[in-house]
Design an enzyme around this catalytic site. Sequence first.
Site, PDB file in Angstrom:
ATOM      1  N   GLU A   8       0.791  -1.252   0.129  1.00 47.25           N
ATOM      2  CA  GLU A   8      -0.135  -0.038  -0.206  1.00 47.25           C
ATOM      3  C   GLU A   8       0.878   1.244  -0.104  1.00 47.25           C
ATOM      4  OE1 GLU A   8      -2.866  -0.521  -0.814  1.00 47.25           O
ATOM      5  OE2 GLU A   8      -2.869  -2.564   0.029  1.00 47.25           O
ATOM      6  N   GLY A   9       2.125   1.231  -0.501  1.00 46.92           N
ATOM      7  CA  GLY A   9       3.017   2.414  -0.777  1.00 46.92           C
ATOM      8  C   GLY A   9       4.001   2.302   0.081  1.00 46.92           C
TER       9      GLY A   9
END
Length: 611
Positions: A459-460
């Site tokens: 998620e980053g």
Amino acid sequence: MTMRATLDFLLHDWIDAASLTARPRFADHSRETFDSVLDTCERIAREKFAPYNRLADTEEPRFDGERVHLPQATHDAARAYAESGMLACAQDYEIGGMQLPCVVEMAANSFFSMSSVSMGAYAMLTSGNASLLMAHGSPTQKAVFARNEFAGRWFGTMCLSEPQAGSSLSDLATRAVPDGPDFQDDPLGPRYRLKGHKMWISGGEHEITENIIHLVLAKIPGPDGKLVPGVKGISLFIVPKRLVDAEGRLTGERNDVALAGLNHKCGYRGTTNTLLNFGEGRFPVRGGAGAIGYLVGEPGRGLACMFHMMNEARIGVGLGATMLGYAGFLASLDYARQRTQGRPVGPTGKDPASPPVPIIEHADVKRMLLAQKAYCEGALALALYCARLVDEQHTGESTAADEARLLLEVLTPIAKSWPSEWCLEANSLAIQVLGGYGYTRDFPVEQYWRDNRLNMIHEGTHGIQGLDLLGRKVLMDDGRGLKLLGQRMQASITAAGALPPLTEPAQALGQALARLGAATRAAWAGAQPDEALANATPYLQAFGHVVLAWIWLDVARCALVCRDRLAPDFVDGKLAAARYFYRYELPRIEAWLGVVASRDRTCLDLSPQAL
């Protein structure tokens, strides 16, 4: 004290979740109903998730060439979660939801993350997928796809990354072309044919549910047949594993989505992680070549839609990291209370004739335990605070809702990254407390570390979160979100500073906030973006520590105000954790902000050949 005692304190004393029941959306609820939800989720997590966490790790997903095999316990846990109604708990009554506040939903989900984060990931992905469709899908897409996901009949995924592009979404190569001249007329949405490959897709293949709903980013070619460069050409599509009709019935036809292979991970093994091929022809669909997908929203607006799911997922990732750290903390705390070893150093030295003492008596073990407590309980408070902002954004009056939106924009990179880094450090300290035993599979702490190591990546990554924070979030709306956060911190400084035990940390937070503001201005003062952003990750770390110092100051204030109705040890523990954070952790920001403010070029100018 148990984790539940801290959760109840944060939810009811600090955040005052019960005050939300004065709002029309939550008027049917009370503290009693909130507590009942927590009780139910705590029981399901204890009975269906926790006993099988090690099993999900050792019996990782296996592909036999035809189907993916998972332990039966994973199927049972997913079924129990779906039957509890938690997938739709924050949704409207009309679609089977409970209209629970987001902050209560997050608190309830913390039990599942602590008990088996990888077994619970399928539900987190599905809830985020369905919530995105409720925000951006057509009425039919909501009715057919989102409602069946909320009911637990189908699970969902998000398909962004590609093997050749990784996190660089502008370089996506998956193509989507209109499926014939009547493609606009399909009741499920404009119908396209997709071809491409997606990597790192959690939950991408399994047989827990009868269908899997993939949300896929792809590009629609221009009139010249070429893909539009950059992120502006990205669109979002619903691509079901099995095709369905407009009533949500399976048609009996498999979509052309094929599993190319499973990724074998360091941890988080209970969640399948896949490479998927779309439109390769393994499961040809009648009428054309490629996997059938239905456009969500407008063409070229796919990334904006997907970020709805990604931001929710980022807070969920932070909560998962928090609870893995918390699980390790409690395991090492229990071990330290029982394990006897060594003797305390007294005024005249050690007495070899005295019996060994529990290792929790040693100052350095207390240091490691207190660090874990400060990291994990602070991160839990941060996650709940962000969830409370979600409720304010959705149900508050207009000014408060807009302020909540801005604060969430600024805090989301912190809510994802800070727990991912520092609750992982808590897991490392838990291993250290157990010593050699911690490095064996006889105890769970090594698995907690392995499971948690993923959270700094998915998620980053940290680097992406840092660029987002320094390059976009603190600048947006002329810095209004950053100013608003500073105002909230100043209010806490004033309130805490009036209490003698907190005067010193209140002053320290004021100084740290000023230092952060000065470094932010210096980073961008006449600088080119590459120079300003070269030290975005140290900026992220410093920003996160200032935020957590603020959280701990306010939590300590609340503990002091409520001390007459709280156990003395409970209050002392909160004050000790806050004191630890201010004396051992907050001073770290000087080094981080130093390279930011000076725009240090050590990394920017380094020749790759020099490495």
